[in-house]
Design a protein around this motif. Sequence first.
Motif, short mmCIF file in Angstrom:
data_model
loop_
_atom_site.label_atom_id
_atom_site.label_comp_id
_atom_site.label_asym_id
_atom_site.label_seq_id
_atom_site.Cartn_x
_atom_site.Cartn_y
_atom_site.Cartn_z
N THR A 114 0.82 -1.21 0.00
CA THR A 114 0.00 0.00 0.00
C THR A 114 0.86 1.26 0.00
O THR A 114 0.62 2.18 -0.78
N THR A 115 1.87 1.29 0.87
CA THR A 115 2.71 2.48 1.00
C THR A 115 3.99 2.39 0.17
O THR A 115 4.63 3.40 -0.08
N GLY A 116 4.41 1.16 -0.20
CA GLY A 116 5.67 0.98 -0.92
C GLY A 116 6.87 1.18 -0.02
O GLY A 116 7.96 1.51 -0.49
N VAL A 117 6.70 0.97 1.29
CA VAL A 117 7.79 1.19 2.25
C VAL A 117 8.27 -0.15 2.81
O VAL A 117 7.47 -0.97 3.25
N VAL A 118 9.59 -0.32 2.81
CA VAL A 118 10.24 -1.47 3.45
C VAL A 118 10.82 -0.95 4.76
O VAL A 118 11.52 0.07 4.76
N VAL A 119 10.54 -1.64 5.87
CA VAL A 119 11.04 -1.22 7.18
C VAL A 119 11.88 -2.37 7.76
O VAL A 119 11.39 -3.48 7.92
N ALA A 120 13.14 -2.07 8.05
CA ALA A 120 14.04 -3.02 8.70
C ALA A 120 14.19 -2.58 10.15
O ALA A 120 14.54 -1.42 10.41
N THR A 121 13.89 -3.47 11.10
CA THR A 121 13.97 -3.10 12.50
C THR A 121 14.82 -4.09 13.29
O THR A 121 14.89 -5.26 12.96
N THR A 122 15.44 -3.57 14.32
CA THR A 122 16.29 -4.29 15.26
C THR A 122 17.55 -4.79 14.56
O THR A 122 17.50 -5.69 13.74
N LYS A 123 18.65 -4.12 14.89
CA LYS A 123 19.97 -4.42 14.31
C LYS A 123 19.94 -4.30 12.79
O LYS A 123 20.43 -5.15 12.07
N ALA A 124 19.35 -3.22 12.32
CA ALA A 124 19.17 -3.02 10.88
C ALA A 124 20.46 -2.48 10.25
O ALA A 124 21.15 -1.65 10.82
N LYS A 125 20.72 -2.97 9.04
CA LYS A 125 21.90 -2.54 8.29
C LYS A 125 21.57 -2.66 6.81
O LYS A 125 21.07 -3.68 6.35
N VAL A 126 21.83 -1.58 6.06
CA VAL A 126 21.65 -1.59 4.61
C VAL A 126 22.96 -1.15 3.99
O VAL A 126 23.54 -0.14 4.38
#
Length: 191
Positions: free
Chosen positions: A118-130
């Motif tokens: 719906t929003t097109g958003v990817v959310v990485a949580t807790t010890k996130a690294k990109v």
Amino acid sequence: MTPRNASLALPAAGLALCAGLFAAASARALPEDRQQPVNLVADRAELNQNTGVAVYEGNVVVTQGTMRLTGDKVIVYTKNGEFERMESFGKPTTFKQKPAADKEEMFGEALRLDYSATTGVVVATTKAKVTQAKDVFTGDRIEYDVNKDIVRAQGKPNERVQIILQPRPEGGTAPAAPAKPQAGTPAQPKK
């Protein structure tokens, strides 16, 4: 019962929701990726046609073209046969994809990844690294808006976000290779 690490034969609705998931998630990826089949491998799967929820557990690996997602558990939610969102959990759950032919592969990891169609958003949580090339974002929460190509990061209370951006060569080209000594000319020692 599905044998360990066997590819799952999904019913039509299961295929549709997976195809919808990765068509939406790969909107900014290589065009060829969207044309590739979605392959999902897990130790166990449960697809509930009444609730629109599919749960995949145990060494989950989802691939489509250059996209690869791994996790211990992946939950896919649909409504009226349309993909809505996905949650992936792991220690860590990982994601990689080549966003465009002229861009470096993007790698992400966290204990949890959420994607909303719906929003097109990817959310990485807790010890996130990109990571992309040598650029690295780390924090407790990293959001990537696929449609707007915007990254937002935040840390836990009293923790800061860390972003490492490598300098780009002028003109966007690769740095020039150091000159090589000509044949018969001794290399100069480093000072």
